[in-house]
Enzyme design. Structure first.
Site, PDB file in Angstrom:
ATOM      1  N   ASP A 243       0.971  -1.135   0.085  1.00  0.00           N
ATOM      2  CA  ASP A 243       0.007  -0.035  -0.094  1.00  0.00           C
ATOM      3  C   ASP A 243       0.821   1.235  -0.341  1.00  0.00           C
ATOM      4  O   ASP A 243       1.991   1.062   0.594  1.00  0.00           O
ATOM      5  CB  ASP A 243      -0.856   0.116   1.376  1.00  0.00           C
ATOM      6  CG  ASP A 243      -1.755  -0.980   1.491  1.00  0.00           C
ATOM      7  OD1 ASP A 243      -1.826  -1.734   0.599  1.00  0.00           O
ATOM      8  OD2 ASP A 243      -1.838  -1.259   2.603  1.00  0.00           O
TER       9      ASP A 243
HETATM   10  N1  URA Z   1      -1.109  -5.704   4.030  1.00  0.00           N
HETATM   11  C1  URA Z   1      -1.557  -4.804   4.156  1.00  0.00           C
HETATM   12  O1  URA Z   1      -2.695  -4.297   4.959  1.00  0.00           O
HETATM   13  N2  URA Z   1      -0.815  -3.475   3.393  1.00  0.00           N
HETATM   14  C2  URA Z   1       0.231  -3.845   2.527  1.00  0.00           C
HETATM   15  O2  URA Z   1       0.845  -3.060   2.052  1.00  0.00           O
HETATM   16  C3  URA Z   1       0.621  -5.358   2.812  1.00  0.00           C
HETATM   17  C4  URA Z   1       0.003  -6.175   3.400  1.00  0.00           C
END
Ligand code: URA
Length: 229
Positions: free
Chosen positions: A104
Protein backbone atom coordinates in the site's frame (compact mmCIF):
# COMPACT_ATOMS: atom_id res chain seq x y z
CA UNK A 1 23.93 -16.71 -27.99
CA UNK A 2 21.98 -13.51 -28.77
CA UNK A 3 22.12 -10.86 -31.45
CA UNK A 4 24.16 -7.99 -30.02
CA UNK A 5 21.80 -5.14 -31.01
CA UNK A 6 18.77 -7.04 -29.67
CA UNK A 7 20.63 -7.90 -26.48
CA UNK A 8 21.65 -4.30 -25.73
CA UNK A 9 18.18 -2.96 -26.44
CA UNK A 10 16.39 -5.65 -24.39
CA UNK A 11 18.63 -4.80 -21.42
CA UNK A 12 17.66 -1.13 -21.75
CA UNK A 13 21.04 0.25 -22.83
CA UNK A 14 19.95 1.75 -26.14
CA UNK A 15 17.78 1.28 -29.21
CA UNK A 16 18.89 -1.23 -31.83
CA UNK A 17 19.89 1.65 -34.08
CA UNK A 18 21.99 3.20 -31.29
CA UNK A 19 23.69 -0.19 -30.86
CA UNK A 20 25.17 0.24 -34.34
CA UNK A 21 26.69 3.56 -33.23
CA UNK A 22 28.10 2.00 -30.04
CA UNK A 23 29.78 -0.73 -32.09
CA UNK A 24 31.18 1.81 -34.57
CA UNK A 25 32.60 3.76 -31.65
CA UNK A 26 34.39 0.53 -30.54
CA UNK A 27 32.71 0.67 -27.14
CA UNK A 28 31.51 -2.94 -27.17
CA UNK A 29 33.83 -5.91 -26.62
CA UNK A 30 33.47 -9.66 -26.30
CA UNK A 31 36.17 -11.36 -24.25
CA UNK A 32 38.14 -8.13 -24.54
CA UNK A 33 38.03 -8.09 -28.34
CA UNK A 34 36.34 -5.09 -29.98
CA UNK A 35 33.19 -6.13 -31.85
CA UNK A 36 32.62 -4.83 -35.36
CA UNK A 37 29.05 -5.87 -36.19
CA UNK A 38 25.88 -4.98 -34.30
CA UNK A 39 23.95 -7.91 -35.75
CA UNK A 40 26.41 -10.64 -34.78
CA UNK A 41 25.55 -13.37 -32.28
CA UNK A 42 27.29 -12.96 -28.95
CA UNK A 43 27.54 -14.54 -25.51
CA UNK A 44 25.80 -12.06 -23.15
CA UNK A 45 28.15 -12.99 -20.30
CA UNK A 46 31.29 -12.18 -22.31
CA UNK A 47 30.22 -8.69 -23.41
CA UNK A 48 31.39 -5.40 -21.96
CA UNK A 49 30.16 -1.91 -22.80
CA UNK A 50 32.71 0.78 -21.99
CA UNK A 51 34.59 -1.89 -20.05
CA UNK A 52 31.63 -2.82 -17.83
CA UNK A 53 29.90 -6.23 -17.97
CA UNK A 54 26.23 -6.10 -18.94
CA UNK A 55 23.80 -5.75 -16.05
CA UNK A 56 21.75 -8.84 -15.16
CA UNK A 57 21.83 -10.44 -18.65
CA UNK A 58 19.78 -13.45 -17.46
CA UNK A 59 16.99 -11.37 -15.92
CA UNK A 60 16.93 -8.88 -13.11
CA UNK A 61 15.73 -9.34 -9.54
CA UNK A 62 16.18 -6.67 -6.89
CA UNK A 63 14.78 -5.65 -3.54
CA UNK A 64 13.64 -2.09 -2.91
CA UNK A 65 13.18 -0.52 0.51
CA UNK A 66 9.92 1.24 -0.28
CA UNK A 67 9.29 4.43 1.66
CA UNK A 68 5.81 5.43 2.83
CA UNK A 69 4.05 7.65 0.25
CA UNK A 70 5.05 5.78 -2.92
CA UNK A 71 2.58 3.78 -5.00
CA UNK A 72 3.34 0.49 -6.74
CA UNK A 73 1.67 1.40 -10.04
CA UNK A 74 3.04 2.92 -13.22
CA UNK A 75 0.34 5.57 -13.04
CA UNK A 76 1.58 8.65 -11.17
CA UNK A 77 -1.90 10.10 -10.65
CA UNK A 78 -1.84 8.85 -7.04
CA UNK A 79 1.55 10.30 -6.08
CA UNK A 80 5.17 9.34 -6.61
CA UNK A 81 5.70 5.78 -7.88
CA UNK A 82 8.28 3.21 -6.81
CA UNK A 83 9.57 3.29 -10.39
CA UNK A 84 10.97 6.76 -9.75
CA UNK A 85 13.33 5.13 -7.24
CA UNK A 86 14.72 2.65 -9.77
CA UNK A 87 17.28 3.23 -12.56
CA UNK A 88 15.63 4.42 -15.81
CA UNK A 89 17.48 1.68 -17.65
CA UNK A 90 15.48 -0.98 -15.76
CA UNK A 91 12.25 0.49 -17.10
CA UNK A 92 13.60 0.42 -20.64
CA UNK A 93 14.33 -3.31 -20.35
CA UNK A 94 12.08 -5.62 -22.33
CA UNK A 95 10.28 -7.12 -20.53
CA UNK A 96 10.20 -4.13 -18.18
CA UNK A 97 10.83 -4.41 -14.45
CA UNK A 98 7.68 -4.62 -12.33
CA UNK A 99 6.97 -5.20 -8.66
CA UNK A 100 6.27 -8.66 -7.28
CA UNK A 101 2.87 -7.99 -5.73
CA UNK A 102 2.29 -4.61 -4.12
CA UNK A 103 2.55 -2.68 -0.90
CA UNK A 104 0.00 0.00 0.00
CA UNK A 105 0.99 3.63 -0.40
CA UNK A 106 1.11 3.91 3.41
CA UNK A 107 3.23 0.77 3.89
CA UNK A 108 7.03 0.78 3.89
CA UNK A 109 9.52 -2.03 3.53
CA UNK A 110 10.70 -4.80 1.31
CA UNK A 111 9.38 -4.96 -2.22
CA UNK A 112 10.86 -7.27 -4.84
CA UNK A 113 11.08 -6.02 -8.41
CA UNK A 114 11.90 -8.16 -11.41
CA UNK A 115 11.65 -8.58 -15.17
CA UNK A 116 11.42 -12.36 -14.85
CA UNK A 117 7.75 -13.19 -15.39
CA UNK A 118 8.02 -16.72 -14.01
CA UNK A 119 9.35 -15.33 -10.71
CA UNK A 120 6.37 -13.00 -10.29
CA UNK A 121 4.12 -16.01 -10.66
CA UNK A 122 6.25 -18.20 -8.39
CA UNK A 123 6.21 -15.60 -5.60
CA UNK A 124 2.61 -14.40 -5.85
CA UNK A 125 0.54 -17.46 -6.75
CA UNK A 126 -1.80 -18.47 -3.91
CA UNK A 127 -0.06 -21.84 -3.81
CA UNK A 128 3.36 -20.24 -3.48
CA UNK A 129 3.34 -20.39 0.31
CA UNK A 130 5.86 -17.56 0.60
CA UNK A 131 6.17 -16.09 4.11
CA UNK A 132 5.79 -12.33 4.36
CA UNK A 133 6.72 -10.72 7.65
CA UNK A 134 5.23 -7.39 8.72
CA UNK A 135 5.85 -5.14 11.69
CA UNK A 136 2.63 -3.36 12.65
CA UNK A 137 2.05 -0.49 15.06
CA UNK A 138 -1.48 -0.49 16.45
CA UNK A 139 -3.69 2.25 17.86
CA UNK A 140 -4.09 0.58 21.25
CA UNK A 141 -2.74 -2.14 23.46
CA UNK A 142 -2.66 -5.61 21.91
CA UNK A 143 -4.54 -8.51 23.42
CA UNK A 144 -2.53 -11.75 23.67
CA UNK A 145 -5.67 -13.62 22.52
CA UNK A 146 -5.01 -12.29 19.02
CA UNK A 147 -2.15 -14.78 18.70
CA UNK A 148 -4.60 -17.68 18.89
CA UNK A 149 -7.27 -15.92 16.79
CA UNK A 150 -4.83 -15.30 13.92
CA UNK A 151 -3.31 -18.80 14.21
CA UNK A 152 -6.58 -20.73 13.97
CA UNK A 153 -7.16 -20.34 10.24
CA UNK A 154 -10.83 -19.37 10.57
CA UNK A 155 -10.54 -15.58 10.48
CA UNK A 156 -13.00 -14.13 7.97
CA UNK A 157 -12.37 -10.77 6.34
CA UNK A 158 -15.32 -8.62 5.46
CA UNK A 159 -16.67 -9.32 1.97
CA UNK A 160 -14.74 -12.58 1.54
CA UNK A 161 -15.99 -16.14 1.63
CA UNK A 162 -12.80 -18.01 2.54
CA UNK A 163 -11.04 -17.67 5.89
CA UNK A 164 -7.46 -16.47 6.06
CA UNK A 165 -4.82 -19.16 6.32
CA UNK A 166 -3.21 -19.48 9.75
CA UNK A 167 -0.91 -16.53 10.51
CA UNK A 168 1.78 -16.18 13.16
CA UNK A 169 1.52 -13.19 15.48
CA UNK A 170 4.29 -12.21 17.85
CA UNK A 171 3.62 -9.41 20.29
CA UNK A 172 6.75 -7.28 20.35
CA UNK A 173 5.59 -4.54 22.72
CA UNK A 174 2.24 -3.30 23.99
CA UNK A 175 1.23 -1.72 20.65
CA UNK A 176 3.66 -3.38 18.23
CA UNK A 177 3.39 -6.82 16.68
CA UNK A 178 5.14 -8.90 14.06
CA UNK A 179 2.76 -10.79 11.77
CA UNK A 180 3.78 -13.55 9.35
CA UNK A 181 1.32 -14.41 6.59
CA UNK A 182 1.61 -16.62 3.52
CA UNK A 183 -1.16 -15.04 1.46
CA UNK A 184 -1.33 -11.63 -0.17
CA UNK A 185 -4.93 -10.49 -0.06
CA UNK A 186 -5.84 -6.86 -0.63
CA UNK A 187 -4.82 -4.81 2.46
CA UNK A 188 -4.62 -8.12 4.28
CA UNK A 189 -2.71 -7.12 7.40
CA UNK A 190 -4.73 -3.96 8.00
CA UNK A 191 -7.97 -5.89 7.46
CA UNK A 192 -6.97 -8.75 9.74
CA UNK A 193 -6.40 -6.33 12.61
CA UNK A 194 -9.51 -4.32 11.67
CA UNK A 195 -11.63 -7.48 11.88
CA UNK A 196 -10.74 -7.63 15.58
CA UNK A 197 -11.16 -3.90 16.26
CA UNK A 198 -7.57 -2.66 15.97
CA UNK A 199 -6.35 0.04 13.60
CA UNK A 200 -2.90 -0.33 12.04
CA UNK A 201 -1.16 3.02 12.33
CA UNK A 202 2.15 2.01 10.76
CA UNK A 203 3.01 -1.00 8.63
CA UNK A 204 6.42 -2.16 7.46
CA UNK A 205 7.39 -5.36 5.62
CA UNK A 206 10.63 -6.80 6.96
CA UNK A 207 10.89 -9.97 4.96
CA UNK A 208 9.58 -11.61 1.79
CA UNK A 209 10.36 -15.34 1.58
CA UNK A 210 14.09 -15.79 2.16
CA UNK A 211 14.86 -12.12 1.48
CA UNK A 212 15.13 -9.56 4.26
CA UNK A 213 15.97 -5.88 4.12
CA UNK A 214 19.11 -6.05 6.25
CA UNK A 215 20.65 -2.58 6.40
CA UNK A 216 19.24 -1.39 3.07
CA UNK A 217 18.31 2.28 3.52
CA UNK A 218 14.84 3.61 2.72
CA UNK A 219 14.47 4.43 -0.98
CA UNK A 220 17.49 2.30 -1.91
CA UNK A 221 17.60 -0.93 -3.90
CA UNK A 222 19.95 -3.90 -4.09
CA UNK A 223 20.33 -6.54 -6.83
CA UNK A 224 19.73 -10.17 -5.86
CA UNK A 225 21.80 -12.68 -7.83
CA UNK A 226 19.35 -14.77 -9.89
CA UNK A 227 21.60 -17.82 -9.83
CA UNK A 228 20.96 -18.16 -6.09
CA UNK A 229 17.24 -18.79 -6.58
N1 URA B 1 -1.16 -5.85 4.15
C1 URA B 1 -1.61 -4.59 4.10
O1 URA B 1 -2.61 -4.27 4.71
N2 URA B 1 -0.94 -3.69 3.39
C2 URA B 1 0.18 -3.98 2.70
O2 URA B 1 0.78 -3.11 2.06
C3 URA B 1 0.64 -5.29 2.75
C4 URA B 1 -0.05 -6.21 3.48
Amino acid sequence: MRRLDQLLSSLGYCSRREAVALVKAKRVKQNDIVLTKADQKVDPHAITLDGEPLEAPDGLLAMLHKPVGYVCTHNDGEGPTIYELLPDQWLRRNPAVTSVGRLDKDTSGLLLVTDIGSLVHRFTSPKADVEKVYLAELDRELDPQLVEIFARGDLMLRGEDKPCLPARLEIVSSQTARLTITEGRYHQVRRMFASQGWHVEKLHRERFGPHDLGDLAEGEWRLIPVDTL
